[in-house]
Design an enzyme around this catalytic site. Structure first.
Site, PDB file in Angstrom:
ATOM      1  N   THR A  58     -56.168   1.334  21.163  1.00 29.44           N
ATOM      2  CA  THR A  58     -58.243   0.866  20.509  1.00 29.44           C
ATOM      3  C   THR A  58     -58.156   2.008  19.934  1.00 29.44           C
ATOM      4  O   THR A  58     -57.916   2.540  18.695  1.00 29.44           O
ATOM      5  CB  THR A  58     -58.033   0.238  21.940  1.00 29.44           C
ATOM      6  N   LYS A  77     -52.301   3.458  26.935  1.00 25.83           N
ATOM      7  CA  LYS A  77     -53.533   3.734  26.153  1.00 25.83           C
ATOM      8  C   LYS A  77     -54.260   4.050  27.333  1.00 25.83           C
ATOM      9  O   LYS A  77     -54.654   3.865  28.422  1.00 25.83           O
ATOM     10  CB  LYS A  77     -53.499   2.111  25.192  1.00 25.83           C
ATOM     11  N   THR A  91     -60.198   0.919  28.028  1.00 22.21           N
ATOM     12  CA  THR A  91     -59.527   0.541  29.737  1.00 22.21           C
ATOM     13  C   THR A  91     -57.809   1.483  29.729  1.00 22.21           C
ATOM     14  O   THR A  91     -57.725   1.665  27.938  1.00 22.21           O
ATOM     15  CB  THR A  91     -58.650  -0.868  29.288  1.00 22.21           C
ATOM     16  N   GLU A 119     -61.564   9.683  24.082  1.00 27.06           N
ATOM     17  CA  GLU A 119     -62.391   9.708  23.588  1.00 27.06           C
ATOM     18  C   GLU A 119     -63.357  11.115  23.108  1.00 27.06           C
ATOM     19  O   GLU A 119     -64.266  11.578  23.723  1.00 27.06           O
ATOM     20  CB  GLU A 119     -63.473   8.372  23.600  1.00 27.06           C
ATOM     21  N   ASN A 169     -68.597   6.233  20.990  1.00 26.96           N
ATOM     22  CA  ASN A 169     -69.133   5.362  22.021  1.00 26.96           C
ATOM     23  C   ASN A 169     -70.770   4.972  21.693  1.00 26.96           C
ATOM     24  O   ASN A 169     -70.599   3.576  21.811  1.00 26.96           O
ATOM     25  CB  ASN A 169     -69.096   5.651  23.204  1.00 26.96           C
ATOM     26  N   SER A 220     -69.885  -2.495  17.017  1.00 28.31           N
ATOM     27  CA  SER A 220     -70.201  -2.397  15.827  1.00 28.31           C
ATOM     28  C   SER A 220     -69.240  -2.574  14.678  1.00 28.31           C
ATOM     29  O   SER A 220     -67.762  -2.367  15.276  1.00 28.31           O
ATOM     30  CB  SER A 220     -71.168  -1.788  15.756  1.00 28.31           C
TER      31      SER A 220
END
Lengths: 399, 399
Positions: A161, A184, A195, A275, A394, A399
């Site tokens: 993702t 992942k 996740t 991230e 985040n 969006s």
């Protein structure tokens, strides 16, 4: 070392496994979004660990049920949608996906029931999956795999993702059996927006109980101690499938060790690609009365926004570490606590050490060691800094 | 309403109190950094609540000791240094500061013991205070105050660290007594880098027990439910001093209410000025079995980085709220949970509501209401978003 570790191979490194990844149109971007891992046998033993979140996605509920039998033929995984908070309809979608995979595999000569197919999903919470695309994708991916395509790396790519690189590992044991895996995500076993999905495979001969023991132990020491933001996904799943194709029966100890090493390596890859990460941070709490105390303290520090922003700024602000430690639910003695950054003592017996403010933390790796001086137990948690990029990713995710 | 609330007055609004704020040179910037609140009597009753952090700063340890007597003549507060993790030397510095204030006040005709002087400090953890500057500052501030200077607003300014505005309140009761207050900080009662310091004053006649009851109740409902980042300071202090100068003896109920209203207003001011805030967020959890459950759930949501970054991005990502709720330590039923943002239902019975992704959250105030549908209890926590400015301020704080 009796093992050889490679990151260029993944779930198809062990004998008896095939995999594929395709673009089924679930992601609007057209990127790969559907993966299949298939166990050709002769064994089909399996184990799994799942999110501790009480709000569990439909695929988690389904896969927990499937693992009740201790066996799996296949795992179908999609990115582009979590299928969480989607009600009974969402669960029916998961069930229908497993049915579709079982039917397609059966058509290609492998008699498979839906209950032998685990399902994993990742993406935004709350939307139903596009079942028309998923249905067509299942037919295509089974067709391609049955037709000879076998792409462990494509599978690893299809579950990404916000990951920027696919994560694979293969651990070849000197006794001619192998553990492979793909992962992942960007969090702990109960991680974060991203996740965590992990599929491990092995051609060792091992029953479901042996796999379960090896997986639980490894997950508790690795994924469960990777804590990016303390948030916890509705979809986290770690599966281990054994084909027995090597005909080797490793000892439980050897199996434990191989699964642990594979998980450790995937964990390091997840941390490095978390991230918004600019720093890889390892928090070790030593001198605790129990390992559980040490883990609790390490986790508390790893989740502290002020510690994480300070380290993003390469700021050796050890006072924030002490303030975080002071909130543990067991008794500590503040004037015994020592802290070092990258081996340099910054706080000794609860007070600042000479030169503490000048420690250079500009590198990408930061080791924080806290000694409580209360006992002999220790634990380590991996985390990352809290950066502008984390906020950016985040705040724009749905969006 | 029998009360009138003003933000243009603070600790000196009640009769019997004087205050001052000066630049003592503790802050390198030359800004105001030393404040004094002085109770002229005739009563000197007092109460306090302090950080729950086990790592307590020297001034907290000292002030807790001072309040053992249930009376205070004065509070001396400094910004520019927390005097935390400074060892026995740091405690001696605090003691010496209280002694200096007591001596200076005695010299001006008010016979005062050090044990009647509370001390509060805020700033970076780990450094000793510049005692030469602090000593000279104490002499100066007592001199100025005794000479007629009385500046509640200067005092409120002198305790600011990363605050951008001073925070004051005065609540005038129709029965001719008043509660005044000043505050600094950006967190909960056990807040964050920005230690929360609050001094409340009243000219009501009330014994230490009455003050203590009113203060504990108000703090539990206000400061304790303001949670900016879950981090917890070593220095948090909330004090309430009564002079009795109005000669009015309010009922406990009236006292409770006035102190609560003053704390509520200071709390709203702290939230609005929290570090890096772009959104003021109110999280209410309703339908819980107990208020404690509701508070636990609200706090968990308020601390979730993924919820906070989504709201920074005005993103109605209700799935993250559900994922946070799923981690509460009591049993919830995911298919009963409903969520609304600013009154608009985004999740009903655990599933997305029509139009949920289009809810407009672009304004500065966001109300999140979560209904667990398990009981009748509810609780509200105030928080803020997790913004780039938060990361910026906190990654550069000690440098």
């Amino acid at each position: 070392m009796t093992e050889r570790l490679l990151r260029t191979q993944g779930v198809t490194a062990p004998a008896g496994f095939r995999a594929a990844g395709i673009a089924a149109g679930i992601k609007a971007s057209g990127a790969l979004d559907l993966a299949l891992v298939f166990n050709e046998g002769p064994d089909y033993t399996a184990a799994g660990v799942f999110t501790r979140n009480q709000v569990k996605a439909a695929p988690v509920l389904w896969s927990q049920q499937a693992l009740g039998t201790g066996r799996l033929r296949a795992v179908i995984l999609n990115s582009g949608g979590a299928n969480a908070c989607t009600g009974p309809g969402g669960f029916q979608d998961t069930h229908a996906t497993a049915e579709a995979v079982a039917a397609a595999l059966s058509q290609w000569g492998t008699d498979t029931g839906a209950i032998e197919v685990a399902v994993c999903s990742t993406g935004l919470i709350g939307d139903r999956l596009p079942m028309d695309k998923l249905g067509a994708g299942v037919l295509e991916i089974v067709h391609e795999m049955a037709g000879g395509l076998s792409g462990g790396e494509e599978a690893a790519r299809a579950i990404m993702t916000t990951d920027t690189v696919p994560k694979q590992v293969a651990l070849h044991h000197a006794d001619n059996w192998t553990v492979g895996g793909m992962a992942k995500g960007a969090g702990m076993l109960a991680p974060s927006l991203a996740t965590m999905l992990v599929v491990l495979t092995t051609d060792a001969v091992a029953d479901a109980e042996a796999l379960d023991a090896a997986l639980r132990r490894a997950a508790a020491l690795t994924f469960d101690r990777l804590d990016i933001d303390g948030s916890c996904s509705t979809n986290d799943t770690v599966l281990l499938l054994a084909s027995g194709a090597s005909e080797i029966v490793p000892s439980q100890q050897d199996l434990d060790r191989a699964v642990l090493l594979a998980c450790e390596d995937l964990c390091a890859q997840l941390q490095a690609d978390a991230e918004g990460v600019t720093k890889r941070i390892t928090i070790t709490v030593a001198g605790a009365r129990t390992e559980e105390d040490a883990l609790t303290a390490a986790r508390l520090i790893a989740r502290d926004s002020l510690v994480k922003t300070a380290l993003f700024g390469s700021d050796p602000n050890w006072g924030r570490v002490l303030a975080a430690v002071g909130m543990v639910p067991f008794t500590v003695q503040h004037d015994l606590i020592s802290v070092s950054f990258n081996g340099f003592p910054v706080c000794i017996d609860g007070m600042g050490a000479a030169g503490a403010r000048e420690v250079d933390l500009s590198g990408a790796d930061i080791e924080v060691l806290v000694d409580l001086q209360l006992g002999d137990a220790r634990a380590t948690v991996r985390t990352t800094d809290l950066s502008h990029a984390y906020v950016e990713e985040n705040s724009a995710y749905s969006s």
